[in-house]
Design a protein around this motif. Structure first.
Motif, mmCIF file in Angstrom:
data_model
loop_
_atom_site.group_PDB
_atom_site.id
_atom_site.type_symbol
_atom_site.label_atom_id
_atom_site.label_comp_id
_atom_site.label_asym_id
_atom_site.label_seq_id
_atom_site.Cartn_x
_atom_site.Cartn_y
_atom_site.Cartn_z
ATOM 1 N N HIS A 52 0.829 -1.194 0.000
ATOM 2 C CA HIS A 52 0.000 0.000 0.000
ATOM 3 C C HIS A 52 0.870 1.254 0.000
ATOM 4 N N THR A 53 1.869 1.249 0.878
ATOM 5 C CA THR A 53 2.771 2.399 0.955
ATOM 6 C C THR A 53 3.530 2.576 -0.365
ATOM 7 N N ALA A 54 4.042 1.459 -0.873
ATOM 8 C CA ALA A 54 4.817 1.534 -2.115
ATOM 9 C C ALA A 54 3.957 2.082 -3.249
ATOM 10 N N MET A 55 2.709 1.591 -3.327
ATOM 11 C CA MET A 55 1.837 2.055 -4.402
ATOM 12 C C MET A 55 1.549 3.544 -4.266
ATOM 13 N N THR A 56 1.403 3.997 -3.026
ATOM 14 C CA THR A 56 1.131 5.412 -2.826
ATOM 15 C C THR A 56 2.302 6.253 -3.343
ATOM 16 N N TYR A 57 3.530 5.794 -3.055
ATOM 17 C CA TYR A 57 4.693 6.513 -3.584
ATOM 18 C C TYR A 57 4.721 6.437 -5.106
ATOM 19 N N ILE A 58 4.483 5.216 -5.619
ATOM 20 C CA ILE A 58 4.567 5.030 -7.074
ATOM 21 C C ILE A 58 3.555 5.934 -7.794
ATOM 22 N N SER A 59 2.396 6.136 -7.149
ATOM 23 C CA SER A 59 1.363 6.943 -7.807
ATOM 24 C C SER A 59 1.823 8.388 -8.025
ATOM 25 N N LYS A 60 2.909 8.779 -7.323
ATOM 26 C CA LYS A 60 3.431 10.131 -7.537
ATOM 27 C C LYS A 60 4.151 10.250 -8.862
ATOM 28 N N ILE A 61 4.678 9.100 -9.318
ATOM 29 C CA ILE A 61 5.562 9.200 -10.493
ATOM 30 C C ILE A 61 5.018 8.508 -11.729
ATOM 31 N N VAL A 62 3.809 7.981 -11.676
ATOM 32 C CA VAL A 62 3.230 7.362 -12.886
ATOM 33 C C VAL A 62 1.949 8.087 -13.267
ATOM 34 N N PRO A 63 1.649 8.136 -14.568
ATOM 35 C CA PRO A 63 0.469 8.886 -15.024
ATOM 36 C C PRO A 63 -0.808 8.051 -14.964
#
Length: 836
Positions: free
Chosen positions: A800-811
């Motif tokens: 969950h945490t990783a996805m939240t970070y990833i959502s910052k850098i993917v469109p």
DNA sequence: GTAGGGTTAG
């Protein structure tokens, strides 16, 4: 009494002896005739055979008589005999065909019987060709033949052609009461009860004095009122039958009893019933059915007793009605009891009884009794030659449904596959699709649905089929498939059953992560019920939009729907998943006072979850202690989950112990406990739990995620490398993890054991199935389009945490559904705001 | 011409 029985037996015997003698004499005469004349038969011989009640001999004799108008009488008598007396329709038709081959032209007596035969089969082509023959042969039309054509088209399912004939008759002023009755029956049988009533009204208004409704008209129109539950018009018919002096007729009386009973007005039905001087078994059965259908089984059973006292033999319909009543109310055990009593009384079960019993077995998942019923069905029904008959298929459909609902899908599937495509009705398909959808194999359900749709000349799905397919889509989150079904629904007419279908559509959109479209469907509904409202509210709750969920709840309060336990469960769930703790507590405290809904175990479990998520573990524990009933496993699981979330070892151990006391330890219990120990750094305990699981032989359910790609769905297990583009997936994942570490992401190693059996932790975190699914989604989805992921278990905290970070850098927006809710993750934040 | 039955949703 007994002497009369004896007398009638003797009389019957004498008649049969007499007929046998006649037949013998005729056969002798026939032989002499052949010897004398060299011809094979003549009209007199045929007549003698008919008189000695031997139609088959008459037929073989008639074949040798050359055509002349006087002998047409014999053909007509034969056809009439087979259609009306022995009801051997196929024989009647073969006689008609032979007659035509020999050059006879039918007359005004032949046509109505042949038309009736076509309707009884029913065979549209036969009926239409007889109609065609009428037209080309220049036959002079009369009202009898016309009425027969109307009835024939009606029975063959061509309501329009029946109406066309009726309108032509109207044009030439050739209508009698029977014509009006015929067209009414056509509408009643086709289920168009409104139009049946309309035709009855027209008849009364247009007919004037010479066209008064008779008993048959009343019976039909009462049946229409009963089906429409329209007791207002029913009452008018009641008055009409009194005015016309037809109330004494037992058929009219039965019609009235049935009409009032179906409308739920049992007191009115009782009055009619008590006043009927002549009652037959139908009257009794109508009352028994009425009571059974509104669930007043005491009254129904009381009637059964009265029947016993008055020595009226309850027939199979009465028994079936009570059995069906119980089955429909989900009271399968009582249904089975009545079935036993029925068998004991010596009444013979028929198809309807068996189907009702099977449905009773299905609702209580009584596989053993279901199998017994299967054996009995083989003896009674399934050994007939008419494999294709509707009755046969009804039992088979009931059996498939029973096996599916008893979770014996293999047997259900084998039965389904043993039936030829051409014999499968829409119900056959639906029970199988529904069986798969309800028991988890939703992919098979959708495959089956596709098979059915691709069969060009095949079956057209009805609202039940559509609903089952939508249930399967909802389970899989198969938004694309669900949208296609939605489009199909819009292209085709499902108006009459739109409420049910739309409710399923809402649920499908909700579970597929598209709550806004679910709302659009809800807003566009012409008719709603409590399920529609609750489904939308569930949607907002699952998507963490608690305020909107409660707005919907306020909307429900403004309607007149009765708010029930399920609705409240959803309210509490919504509060729990949106962090509205105090609001949830106040709803819970007031639900019985303000709404008359008593909290049940499920509500308590939901409250434990709500308090637990908010970290108020001691309050949660206190609630459990104060519960008015014994806590069930769901309550302890909720508590254990909360302990995991807030790393409370002591309480977690307590809840786990309670769970094992209740004999309901499953893999989830051990995993949660193990994770609690892990987060507290108690690795020895973690190892202990692991080896305990190994010793008892409990295997962890593997975590599994799937993602909606362009070409269908891709599924991933932990550390899954089976996918063709596996290398790309892992490379992308490594790259992403490196990038988000720069942004501040720190792997939460306590979750490492969440999903792996392996003792190694650390690196394995990024092999979690939801991460793999995300990487696959990123590789296959166009920029800007949301990535939809579903996980069978609860999402892991690190993922969950990783996805939240990833959502910052993917469109992309990441829409993740796990076993408890939805997460919409975008631009570094998630809708769950920590309340997962 | 009257009575009974199989498949669906929160």
């Amino acid at each position: 009494m007994s002497s009369m029985v004896l007398y009638s037996r003797q009389a019957k015997k004498m008649i049969s002896v007499y007929k046998k003698k006649m037949l013998l004499k005729t056969k002798v005469k026939h032989q002499q005739y052949i010897m004398r004349t060299g011809n094979l038969s003549d009209a007199k011989i045929v007549s003698s055979y008919l008189l000695s009640d031997c139609p088959s001999q008459a037929f073989s004799a008639l074949v040798y008589v050359s055509p002349s108008s006087t002998e047409l009488f014999y053909w007509n008598s034969l056809i009439k005999h087979y259609v009306v007396v022995s009801k051997n329709i196929k024989k009647a038709i073969s006689i008609f065909i032979t007659m035509r081959k020999l050059g006879w032209l039918p007359d005004g007596y032949t046509y109505p019987y042949v038309l009736k035969a076509s309707g009884e089969l029913p065979c549209f082509f036969l009926g239409a060709s007889v109609h065609g023959l009428l037209v080309v042969s220049g036959f002079e039309w009369n009202v009898f033949v016309c009425n027969a054509v109307v009835a024939m088209y009606g029975r063959c399912g061509s309501v329009d052609l029946a109406r066309q004939m009726f309108d032509e008759m109207t044009g030439v002023g050739m209508l009698d009461v029977i014509s009006w009755n015929s067209i009414c029956v056509v509408y009643v049988h086709s289920g168009d009860f409104e139009r049946a009533l309309e035709m009855f009204g027209l008849m009364v208004r247009r007919g004037g004095l010479c066209l008064r409704p008779d008993v048959i008209s009343l019976v039909n129109v009462l049946a229409a009122c009963a089906s429409l539950r329209n007791w207002r018009i029913g009452k008018e018919i009641h008055c009409c039958s009194i005015r016309r002096g037809l109330i004494e007729d037992v058929f009219v009386g039965n019609g009235l009893v049935d009409m009032y009973a179906k409308c739920g007005l049992m007191d009115k039905a009782e009055v009619i019933f008590d006043r009927m001087e002549v009652k037959d078994v139908v009257s009794w059965n109508a009352m028994v059915t009425g009571y059974s259908q509104i669930g007043q089984f005491d009254d129904a059973l009381e009637l059964l007793k009265r029947m016993r006292v008055e020595e009226i033999e309850l027939n199979v319909v009465g028994w079936s009605a009570v059995i069906a009543g119980y089955a429909q109310r989900g009271m399968g055990c009582q249904a089975l009891d009545i079935f036993r009593e029925m068998m004991h009384s010596g009444a013979e079960p028929n198809v309807v009884t068996l189907v009702s019993v099977l449905s009773g077995c299905a609702v209580v998942a009584a596989l053993r009794q279901g199998k017994e019923t299967h054996c009995y069905s083989i003896k009674r029904i399934l050994n007939v030659d008419e494999y294709d008959s509707g009755e046969y298929m009804m039992v088979v459909n009931g059996l498939i449904d029973m096996y599916a609902k008893c979770k014996d899908l293999d047997t259900a599937q084998r039965m389904f596959e043993s039936i030829e495509w051409s014999s499968r009705s829409v119900v056959t398909w639906t029970v199988m699709i529904g069986g798969y959808a309800q028991h988890g194999d939703s992919n098979s359900a959708l495959e089956l649905f596709s098979d059915m749709m691709q069969n060009k000349k095949g079956v057209i799905p009805n609202s039940f089929t559509i609903s089952c397919a939508l249930v399967a889509c909802a389970r899989l989150g198969a938004l694309r498939f669900g949208r296609q079904i939605h489009a199909y629904v819009l292209r085709n007419r499902y108006e009459s059953a739109m409420l049910f279908v739309a409710n399923c559509l809402i649920d499908m959109y909700v579970k597929s992560g598209d709550i806004d479209t679910a709302r659009v469907v809800f807003d566009s509904m012409k008719e709603r019920n409590i399920v529609s409202w609750t489904s939308v509210m569930t949607g907002y709750g699952m998507h963490g939009r608690g305020e909107e969920a409660l707005q919907i709840f306020e909307g429900i309060r403004r309607t007149s729907y009765v708010i029930d336990g399920v609705t409240f469960l959803v309210v509490l769930y919504a509060c729990s998943h949106s962090g509205m703790v105090d609001l949830g507590i106040s709803y819970f405290n007031n639900m019985s006072k303000d709404f008359g809904v008593l909290p049940e175990v499920e509500h308590y479990a939901c409250m434990v979850d709500l308090l637990g998520r908010a970290g108020r573990l001691s309050d949660a524990m206190k609630l459990v202690e104060d519960m008015p009933m014994d806590p069930t496993p769901i309550v302890w699981v909720a508590l254990l989950g909360a302990c995991r979330l807030h790393s409370n070892v002591d309480l977690g151990e307590y809840a786990a112990a309670k769970l094992s006391e209740l004999d309901s330890e499953n893999d989830g219990t051990y995993t949660l406990l193990s994770n609690i120990y892990a987060s507290a750094g108690r690795w020895k305990d973690v190892a202990r739990i692991r080896s305990l699981m190994k010793n008892i032989g409990i295997r962890k359910r593997p975590g599994c995620s799937w993602v909606q790609g362009k070409k269908g769905t891709a599924m991933f297990y932990v550390g899954d490398r089976s996918h063709p583009i596996s290398n790309d997936i892992y490379n992308l994942l490594t790259d992403l993890i490196d990038k988000i570490k720069v942004l501040g992401y720190v792997p939460e190693t306590s979750y490492a054991l969440h999903d792996v059996d392996d003792e190694e932790k650390g690196d394995l975190l990024f092999e979690h199935s939801e991460k793999l699914a995300l990487a696959y989604g990123l590789l296959t989805t166009a920029p800007g389009v949301p990535i939809r992921i579903i996980k069978n278990l609860r999402v892991c905290g690190d993922c969950h945490t990783a996805m939240t970070y990833i959502s910052k850098i993917v469109p992309h927006e990441i829409i993740l559904r796990d076993s408890s809710r939805f997460h919409h993750i975008k631009n570094g934040s998630c809708t769950c705001k920590g309340y997962w």
